[in-house]
Design a protein around this motif. Structure first.
Motif, PDB file in Angstrom:
ATOM      1  N   GLN A 156       5.333   4.473 -17.703  1.00  0.00           N
ATOM      2  CA  GLN A 156       6.047   3.477 -16.879  1.00  0.00           C
ATOM      3  C   GLN A 156       5.491   3.463 -15.459  1.00  0.00           C
ATOM      4  OE1 GLN A 156       9.125   1.682 -17.647  1.00  0.00           O
ATOM      5  NE2 GLN A 156       9.167   0.766 -15.605  1.00  0.00           N
ATOM      6  N   LEU A 157       5.275   4.644 -14.882  1.00  0.00           N
ATOM      7  CA  LEU A 157       4.732   4.733 -13.521  1.00  0.00           C
ATOM      8  C   LEU A 157       3.324   4.156 -13.459  1.00  0.00           C
ATOM      9  CD1 LEU A 157       5.931   8.294 -12.411  1.00  0.00           C
ATOM     10  CD2 LEU A 157       6.762   6.079 -11.589  1.00  0.00           C
ATOM     11  N   VAL A 158       2.527   4.444 -14.472  1.00  0.00           N
ATOM     12  CA  VAL A 158       1.157   3.925 -14.506  1.00  0.00           C
ATOM     13  C   VAL A 158       1.174   2.401 -14.556  1.00  0.00           C
ATOM     14  CG1 VAL A 158      -0.975   3.837 -15.863  1.00  0.00           C
ATOM     15  CG2 VAL A 158       0.216   6.022 -15.541  1.00  0.00           C
ATOM     16  N   GLN A 159       2.069   1.833 -15.368  1.00  0.00           N
ATOM     17  CA  GLN A 159       2.185   0.371 -15.451  1.00  0.00           C
ATOM     18  C   GLN A 159       2.647  -0.213 -14.119  1.00  0.00           C
ATOM     19  OE1 GLN A 159       1.140  -1.666 -17.943  1.00  0.00           O
ATOM     20  NE2 GLN A 159       1.532  -3.235 -16.405  1.00  0.00           N
ATOM     21  N   GLU A 160       3.625   0.437 -13.488  1.00  0.00           N
ATOM     22  CA  GLU A 160       4.093  -0.030 -12.178  1.00  0.00           C
ATOM     23  C   GLU A 160       2.959   0.002 -11.157  1.00  0.00           C
ATOM     24  OE1 GLU A 160       7.731   1.684 -10.615  1.00  0.00           O
ATOM     25  OE2 GLU A 160       8.488   1.941 -12.668  1.00  0.00           O
ATOM     26  N   LEU A 161       2.133   1.054 -11.222  1.00  0.00           N
ATOM     27  CA  LEU A 161       0.999   1.158 -10.308  1.00  0.00           C
ATOM     28  C   LEU A 161       0.038  -0.007 -10.507  1.00  0.00           C
ATOM     29  CD1 LEU A 161      -0.700   2.638  -8.174  1.00  0.00           C
ATOM     30  CD2 LEU A 161      -1.681   4.000 -10.046  1.00  0.00           C
ATOM     31  N   HIS A 162      -0.291  -0.298 -11.764  1.00  0.00           N
ATOM     32  CA  HIS A 162      -1.213  -1.412 -12.028  1.00  0.00           C
ATOM     33  C   HIS A 162      -0.627  -2.739 -11.545  1.00  0.00           C
ATOM     34  CE1 HIS A 162      -4.149   1.015 -14.032  1.00  0.00           C
ATOM     35  NE2 HIS A 162      -3.298   1.426 -14.951  1.00  0.00           N
ATOM     36  N   ASN A 163       0.672  -2.923 -11.787  1.00  0.00           N
ATOM     37  CA  ASN A 163       1.328  -4.157 -11.328  1.00  0.00           C
ATOM     38  C   ASN A 163       1.287  -4.263  -9.803  1.00  0.00           C
ATOM     39  OD1 ASN A 163       1.941  -4.782 -13.981  1.00  0.00           O
ATOM     40  ND2 ASN A 163       4.063  -4.071 -13.846  1.00  0.00           N
ATOM     41  N   GLU A 172       0.834  -1.211   0.000  1.00  0.00           N
ATOM     42  CA  GLU A 172       0.000   0.000   0.000  1.00  0.00           C
ATOM     43  C   GLU A 172       0.863   1.254   0.000  1.00  0.00           C
ATOM     44  OE1 GLU A 172      -2.557  -0.711   3.347  1.00  0.00           O
ATOM     45  OE2 GLU A 172      -4.039  -1.759   2.120  1.00  0.00           O
ATOM     46  N   MET A 173       1.991   1.207   0.694  1.00  0.00           N
ATOM     47  CA  MET A 173       2.916   2.348   0.673  1.00  0.00           C
ATOM     48  C   MET A 173       3.478   2.549  -0.733  1.00  0.00           C
ATOM     49  SD  MET A 173       2.866   3.797   3.586  1.00  0.00           S
ATOM     50  CE  MET A 173       4.264   4.871   3.425  1.00  0.00           C
ATOM     51  N   ASP A 174       3.799   1.453  -1.409  1.00  0.00           N
ATOM     52  CA  ASP A 174       4.284   1.562  -2.788  1.00  0.00           C
ATOM     53  C   ASP A 174       3.209   2.148  -3.698  1.00  0.00           C
ATOM     54  OD1 ASP A 174       6.851   0.645  -2.335  1.00  0.00           O
ATOM     55  OD2 ASP A 174       6.379  -1.440  -2.840  1.00  0.00           O
ATOM     56  N   ILE A 175       1.979   1.747  -3.493  1.00  0.00           N
ATOM     57  CA  ILE A 175       0.882   2.300  -4.295  1.00  0.00           C
ATOM     58  C   ILE A 175       0.782   3.806  -4.074  1.00  0.00           C
ATOM     59  CG2 ILE A 175      -1.652   2.388  -4.491  1.00  0.00           C
ATOM     60  CD1 ILE A 175      -1.607  -0.692  -4.143  1.00  0.00           C
ATOM     61  N   LEU A 176       0.841   4.223  -2.824  1.00  0.00           N
ATOM     62  CA  LEU A 176       0.786   5.661  -2.534  1.00  0.00           C
ATOM     63  C   LEU A 176       1.956   6.404  -3.168  1.00  0.00           C
ATOM     64  CD1 LEU A 176      -0.312   5.637   1.215  1.00  0.00           C
ATOM     65  CD2 LEU A 176      -1.671   6.368  -0.749  1.00  0.00           C
ATOM     66  N   ARG A 177       3.136   5.829  -3.071  1.00  0.00           N
ATOM     67  CA  ARG A 177       4.318   6.446  -3.675  1.00  0.00           C
ATOM     68  C   ARG A 177       4.138   6.605  -5.177  1.00  0.00           C
ATOM     69  NH1 ARG A 177       8.129   4.434  -6.574  1.00  0.00           N
ATOM     70  NH2 ARG A 177       7.611   2.280  -6.102  1.00  0.00           N
ATOM     71  N   LEU A 178       3.639   5.566  -5.822  1.00  0.00           N
ATOM     72  CA  LEU A 178       3.423   5.613  -7.267  1.00  0.00           C
ATOM     73  C   LEU A 178       2.337   6.616  -7.640  1.00  0.00           C
ATOM     74  CD1 LEU A 178       3.767   1.807  -7.977  1.00  0.00           C
ATOM     75  CD2 LEU A 178       5.267   3.611  -8.876  1.00  0.00           C
ATOM     76  N   GLU A 179       1.267   6.661  -6.851  1.00  0.00           N
ATOM     77  CA  GLU A 179       0.207   7.636  -7.128  1.00  0.00           C
ATOM     78  C   GLU A 179       0.739   9.064  -7.029  1.00  0.00           C
ATOM     79  OE1 GLU A 179      -3.727   5.058  -5.776  1.00  0.00           O
ATOM     80  OE2 GLU A 179      -2.757   6.370  -4.308  1.00  0.00           O
ATOM     81  N   LEU A 180       1.555   9.323  -6.032  1.00  0.00           N
ATOM     82  CA  LEU A 180       2.148  10.657  -5.895  1.00  0.00           C
ATOM     83  C   LEU A 180       3.079  10.973  -7.070  1.00  0.00           C
ATOM     84  CD1 LEU A 180       2.925  10.720  -2.070  1.00  0.00           C
ATOM     85  CD2 LEU A 180       1.191  12.063  -3.279  1.00  0.00           C
ATOM     86  N   ALA A 181       3.849   9.992  -7.495  1.00  0.00           N
ATOM     87  CA  ALA A 181       4.746  10.189  -8.630  1.00  0.00           C
ATOM     88  C   ALA A 181       3.950  10.447  -9.912  1.00  0.00           C
ATOM     89  CB  ALA A 181       5.662   8.978  -8.798  1.00  0.00           C
ATOM     90  N   ILE A 182       2.843   9.746 -10.064  1.00  0.00           N
ATOM     91  CA  ILE A 182       1.992   9.945 -11.245  1.00  0.00           C
ATOM     92  C   ILE A 182       1.362  11.332 -11.214  1.00  0.00           C
ATOM     93  CG2 ILE A 182      -0.153   9.184 -12.375  1.00  0.00           C
ATOM     94  CD1 ILE A 182       0.717   6.281 -11.566  1.00  0.00           C
TER      95      ILE A 182
END
Length: 99
Positions: free
Chosen positions: A53-60, A35-45
């Motif tokens: 790339q970030l969007v794909q990482e988020l989905h993964n 969940e922390m990784d998801i939040l990090r990715l959402e903030l980066a997006i």
């Protein structure tokens, strides 16, 4: 089955419940990290919405998190089943004391 055999079986089952509980705690930690990784990715997006790339990482990561949650649910069911076995065994042990 003798009372001693029942007690040995109960010790084994309590060990199983303990191991399953430890697994459940590890899965909780894994979900928290995911969940922390998801939040990090959402903030980066949010900062770079065009970054595919970030969007794909988020989905993964969301898929991995969903898989961990399924493992949590399965583990919770296993714990409940083992606890029911312990309760049934406790009833048998109590019945043998009355004999």
């Amino acid at each position: 089955m003798s009372a001693l055999d029942l007690m040995h079986r109960r010790v084994d089952l309590v060990g199983t419940v303990s191991a399953l509980t430890a697994r459940a705690l590890k899965l909780t930690q894994a979900v928290s990290g995911a969940e922390m990784d998801i939040l990090r990715l959402e903030l980066a997006i949010d900062r770079d919405p065009a970054n595919g790339q970030l969007v794909q990482e988020l989905h993964n990561q969301e898929e991995r998190t969903a898989a961990i949650r399924e493992e949590q649910a399965d583990c919770a069911e296993d714990i409940a089943a083992a606890e029911r076995e312990v309760a049934a065994l406790d009833a048998l042990i109590a019945a043998t004391k009355g004999e």
